[in-house]
Motif scaffolding. Structure first.
Motif, PDB file in Angstrom:
ATOM      1  N   LEU A 351      43.762  54.429  -0.779  1.00 23.36           N
ATOM      2  CA  LEU A 351      43.054  54.209   0.484  1.00 23.36           C
ATOM      3  C   LEU A 351      41.593  54.601   0.329  1.00 23.36           C
ATOM      4  N   ASP A 352      40.712  53.759   0.850  1.00 26.22           N
ATOM      5  CA  ASP A 352      39.283  54.098   0.748  1.00 26.22           C
ATOM      6  C   ASP A 352      38.834  54.951   1.937  1.00 26.22           C
ATOM      7  N   HIS A 353      39.784  55.326   2.800  1.00 24.81           N
ATOM      8  CA  HIS A 353      39.422  56.202   3.917  1.00 24.81           C
ATOM      9  C   HIS A 353      40.425  57.347   4.047  1.00 24.81           C
ATOM     10  N   VAL A 354      39.962  58.403   4.682  1.00 25.09           N
ATOM     11  CA  VAL A 354      40.818  59.551   4.992  1.00 25.09           C
ATOM     12  C   VAL A 354      41.494  59.257   6.325  1.00 25.09           C
ATOM     13  N   ILE A 355      42.747  59.709   6.480  1.00 21.65           N
ATOM     14  CA  ILE A 355      43.408  59.622   7.784  1.00 21.65           C
ATOM     15  C   ILE A 355      43.375  61.004   8.405  1.00 21.65           C
ATOM     16  N   ASP A 356      42.808  61.098   9.597  1.00 24.15           N
ATOM     17  CA  ASP A 356      42.640  62.371  10.273  1.00 24.15           C
ATOM     18  C   ASP A 356      43.605  62.430  11.454  1.00 24.15           C
ATOM     19  N   LEU A 357      44.505  63.425  11.458  1.00 25.45           N
ATOM     20  CA  LEU A 357      45.464  63.569  12.557  1.00 25.45           C
ATOM     21  C   LEU A 357      44.816  64.456  13.622  1.00 25.45           C
ATOM     22  N   THR A 358      44.479  63.858  14.739  1.00 21.19           N
ATOM     23  CA  THR A 358      43.610  64.532  15.713  1.00 21.19           C
ATOM     24  C   THR A 358      44.381  65.129  16.894  1.00 21.19           C
ATOM     25  N   GLU A 359      43.666  65.819  17.721  1.00 21.10           N
ATOM     26  CA  GLU A 359      44.018  66.365  19.037  1.00 21.10           C
ATOM     27  C   GLU A 359      44.045  67.881  19.082  1.00 21.10           C
ATOM     28  N   ALA A 360      44.366  68.565  17.962  1.00 21.63           N
ATOM     29  CA  ALA A 360      44.305  70.035  17.969  1.00 21.63           C
ATOM     30  C   ALA A 360      42.828  70.410  18.019  1.00 21.63           C
ATOM     31  N   ASP A 361      42.417  71.049  19.099  1.00 22.92           N
ATOM     32  CA  ASP A 361      40.991  71.322  19.311  1.00 22.92           C
ATOM     33  C   ASP A 361      40.622  72.702  18.773  1.00 22.92           C
ATOM     34  N   CYS A 362      40.277  72.756  17.492  1.00 21.01           N
ATOM     35  CA  CYS A 362      39.857  74.003  16.833  1.00 21.01           C
ATOM     36  C   CYS A 362      40.968  75.046  16.721  1.00 21.01           C
ATOM     37  N   ASP A 363      42.201  74.703  17.120  1.00 24.27           N
ATOM     38  CA  ASP A 363      43.329  75.618  16.939  1.00 24.27           C
ATOM     39  C   ASP A 363      43.968  75.353  15.584  1.00 24.27           C
ATOM     40  N   PRO A 364      44.233  76.401  14.801  1.00 26.84           N
ATOM     41  CA  PRO A 364      44.829  76.193  13.474  1.00 26.84           C
ATOM     42  C   PRO A 364      46.120  75.375  13.517  1.00 26.84           C
ATOM     43  N   VAL A 365      46.227  74.419  12.585  1.00 29.50           N
ATOM     44  CA  VAL A 365      47.476  73.686  12.394  1.00 29.50           C
ATOM     45  C   VAL A 365      48.194  74.391  11.240  1.00 29.50           C
ATOM     46  N   TYR A 366      49.254  75.134  11.591  1.00 24.48           N
ATOM     47  CA  TYR A 366      49.882  76.027  10.616  1.00 24.48           C
ATOM     48  C   TYR A 366      50.771  75.315   9.606  1.00 24.48           C
ATOM     49  N   LYS A 367      51.491  74.291  10.063  1.00 27.15           N
ATOM     50  CA  LYS A 367      52.478  73.669   9.184  1.00 27.15           C
ATOM     51  C   LYS A 367      52.624  72.199   9.520  1.00 27.15           C
ATOM     52  N   VAL A 368      52.998  71.433   8.497  1.00 26.82           N
ATOM     53  CA  VAL A 368      53.210  69.992   8.644  1.00 26.82           C
ATOM     54  C   VAL A 368      54.574  69.661   8.040  1.00 26.82           C
ATOM     55  N   ALA A 369      55.293  68.744   8.676  1.00 26.38           N
ATOM     56  CA  ALA A 369      56.568  68.265   8.125  1.00 26.38           C
ATOM     57  C   ALA A 369      56.596  66.744   8.276  1.00 26.38           C
ATOM     58  N   THR A 370      57.273  66.068   7.361  1.00 26.11           N
ATOM     59  CA  THR A 370      57.297  64.605   7.437  1.00 26.11           C
ATOM     60  C   THR A 370      58.726  64.080   7.375  1.00 26.11           C
ATOM     61  N   TRP A 371      58.911  62.928   7.983  1.00 26.79           N
ATOM     62  CA  TRP A 371      60.148  62.169   7.818  1.00 26.79           C
ATOM     63  C   TRP A 371      59.758  60.693   7.854  1.00 26.79           C
ATOM     64  N   GLU A 372      59.883  60.051   6.704  1.00 30.24           N
ATOM     65  CA  GLU A 372      59.459  58.654   6.548  1.00 30.24           C
ATOM     66  C   GLU A 372      58.025  58.490   7.045  1.00 30.24           C
ATOM     67  N   LYS A 373      57.796  57.640   8.062  1.00 33.00           N
ATOM     68  CA  LYS A 373      56.406  57.405   8.498  1.00 33.00           C
ATOM     69  C   LYS A 373      55.975  58.319   9.644  1.00 33.00           C
ATOM     70  N   GLN A 374      56.821  59.313   9.948  1.00 30.12           N
ATOM     71  CA  GLN A 374      56.490  60.225  11.037  1.00 30.12           C
ATOM     72  C   GLN A 374      56.017  61.564  10.469  1.00 30.12           C
ATOM     73  N   ILE A 375      54.952  62.064  11.070  1.00 29.87           N
ATOM     74  CA  ILE A 375      54.394  63.350  10.634  1.00 29.87           C
ATOM     75  C   ILE A 375      54.369  64.290  11.831  1.00 29.87           C
ATOM     76  N   TYR A 376      54.944  65.466  11.637  1.00 27.77           N
ATOM     77  CA  TYR A 376      55.000  66.477  12.700  1.00 27.77           C
ATOM     78  C   TYR A 376      54.093  67.634  12.319  1.00 27.77           C
ATOM     79  N   THR A 377      53.333  68.120  13.284  1.00 28.37           N
ATOM     80  CA  THR A 377      52.485  69.290  13.033  1.00 28.37           C
ATOM     81  C   THR A 377      52.800  70.366  14.071  1.00 28.37           C
ATOM     82  N   CYS A 378      52.588  71.640  13.684  1.00 27.33           N
ATOM     83  CA  CYS A 378      52.713  72.717  14.674  1.00 27.33           C
ATOM     84  C   CYS A 378      51.428  73.527  14.657  1.00 27.33           C
TER      85      CYS A 378
END
Length: 392
Positions: A351-378
């Motif tokens: 990919l020639d671009h980065v994908i940025d998962l948005t909406e957390a407003d300056c709050d740390p994103v502690y962990k990420v988990a994936t299942w197929e095309k779904q990405i979960y963040t906490c």
């Protein structure tokens, strides 16, 4: 990765209103930051807004949940992705850890509200409350079966739970400090934990016994990762014959992300050191990309890519901000990283671009988990966010 683009965290709501405006920025090391804005010129009958960009920025593509923006002057493009759905009722406070079962049906998470819960991944509906740890639960993950959960707490206890009836079936005791991370060996007859006490331990689930200390670092082990080593790598030989209760430890290498700025590789069966790499700051997390390449993230925002066969110099160092790198996860032919400033991004080779998962407003994103095309963040804001990736 010279330039980094950012967008207003609630851009997806703002740009659905006529004349709604969201800020944009593009920062390049050693240069002054370029600021701009996106403006909604109206919303089409398909629900997709028409967006114009201020000077220096271009909107290349827009869907209901994503917008691809480029800054030609810095030769950078970023696809900003809004969550497909968010769950705010799972926990009352900051969520420290999250995992999704192998079938994608269940999630497990732990929070500073002192709870650990199992919930339906589709809608966030709570199914089970896992009670038994004293103080915070730092880490939780599903076994490959998706029916059992492994957790580690500040109480220095490692526990195994049934996801079906929430019973705690095994408790491991032996660490002298809070458990910071865990790993599961193959299907899970053996598991590994790392702790503030500076050790990583191997456990036998069937007999609920410790099979040995894999490494004693003298410094907290913040994160671990287990991988199959390339057969050209010398993992060393065990000093004593391994217990017959050790299942699947041969040919594996354990990575240890240490508080004392060191990333260590150890032969899981041999317990022998394979490499020691010194970074710029405390290492928080690590992961394998393949049997040769690994990633490790530091407190000062560096992501090191190393080749296990030669760790003298990194293959590359990725630095997007000075915020702590909190989670690293392989994804397709690239990786996902989250940081302490609320950013969470995906980098892929093709990919020639980065994908940025948005909406957390300056709050740390502690962990990420994936299942197929779904990405979960906490996140520290108490939210679990689910992102849906289209065919990239």
């Amino acid at each position: 990765m010279a330039a980094t683009m950012r967008i207003q965290s609630d851009w997806n709501q703002v740009l659905r209103r006529n004349e709604g405006e969201a800020w944009l920025s593009c920062r390049s090391p050693g240069k002054s930051t370029l600021y701009g804005s996106l403006t909604c010129q109206g919303v089409g009958s398909d629900g997709i807004p028409e967006i114009s960009a201020s000077e220096g920025f271009f909107v290349n593509e827009i869907t209901k949940k994503s917008i691809l923006v480029s800054c030609p002057h810095e030769n950078v493009s970023t696809k900003f992705l809004a969550p497909y759905t968010s769950f705010c009722r799972i926990h009352q406070k900051s969520i420290i850890c999250i995992d999704i079962s192998s079938g994608g049906g269940l999630g497990v998470s732990s929070s500073t509200d002192g709870t650990m819960k199992i919930w339906q991944a589709a809608n966030g509906e709570i199914r089970r409350l896992l009670e038994g740890h004293v103080y915070d639960v730092n880490c939780c993950r599903f076994f490959p079966s998706g029916l059992v959960v492994l957790s580690g707490g500040m109480d220095a206890q490692l526990k195994i739970w049934s996801a079906e009836d929430a019973s705690c079936v095994v408790t491991f005791k032996g660490h002298k400090g809070g458990i910071l991370d865990t790993a599961i060996v193959d299907r899970g007859r053996n598991v590994i934990s790392s702790s503030r006490d500076g050790t990583a331990r191997l456990w036998d689930c069937g007999k609920s016994a410790c099979l040995g200390v894999v490494a004693d670092c003298g410094s907290p082990v913040n994160g671990i990762a287990l991988g199959i080593a390339d057969n050209t790598i010398n993992l060393g030989s065990p000093e004593n014959a391994p217990s017959e209760r050790e299942i699947g430890t041969e040919g594996k290498i354990l990575l240890l992300a240490r508080e004392d700025k060191k990333l260590q590789g150890v032969g899981l069966q041999s317990r022998q050191p394979v490499f020691l790499f010194v970074g710029s700051d405390a290492f928080n997390c690590c992961t394998f990309l393949s049997s040769i390449y690994l990633l490790a993230g530091t407190q000062d925002g560096n992501i090191y890519q190393l080749d296990v066969r030669n760790t003298k110099a990194p293959v590359q160092i990725i630095h997007r901000s000075g915020a702590p790198v909190l989670c690293l996860l392989p994804y397709r032919d690239g990786f996902i990283a989250s940081q302490g400033d609320g950013t969470c991004f995906i980098i892929q080779q093709d990919l020639d671009h980065v994908i940025d998962l948005t909406e957390a407003d300056c709050d740390p994103v502690y962990k990420v988990a994936t299942w197929e095309k779904q990405i979960y963040t906490c996140c520290r804001d108490g939210m679990v966010r689910r992102y849906q990736l289209s065919d990239l």
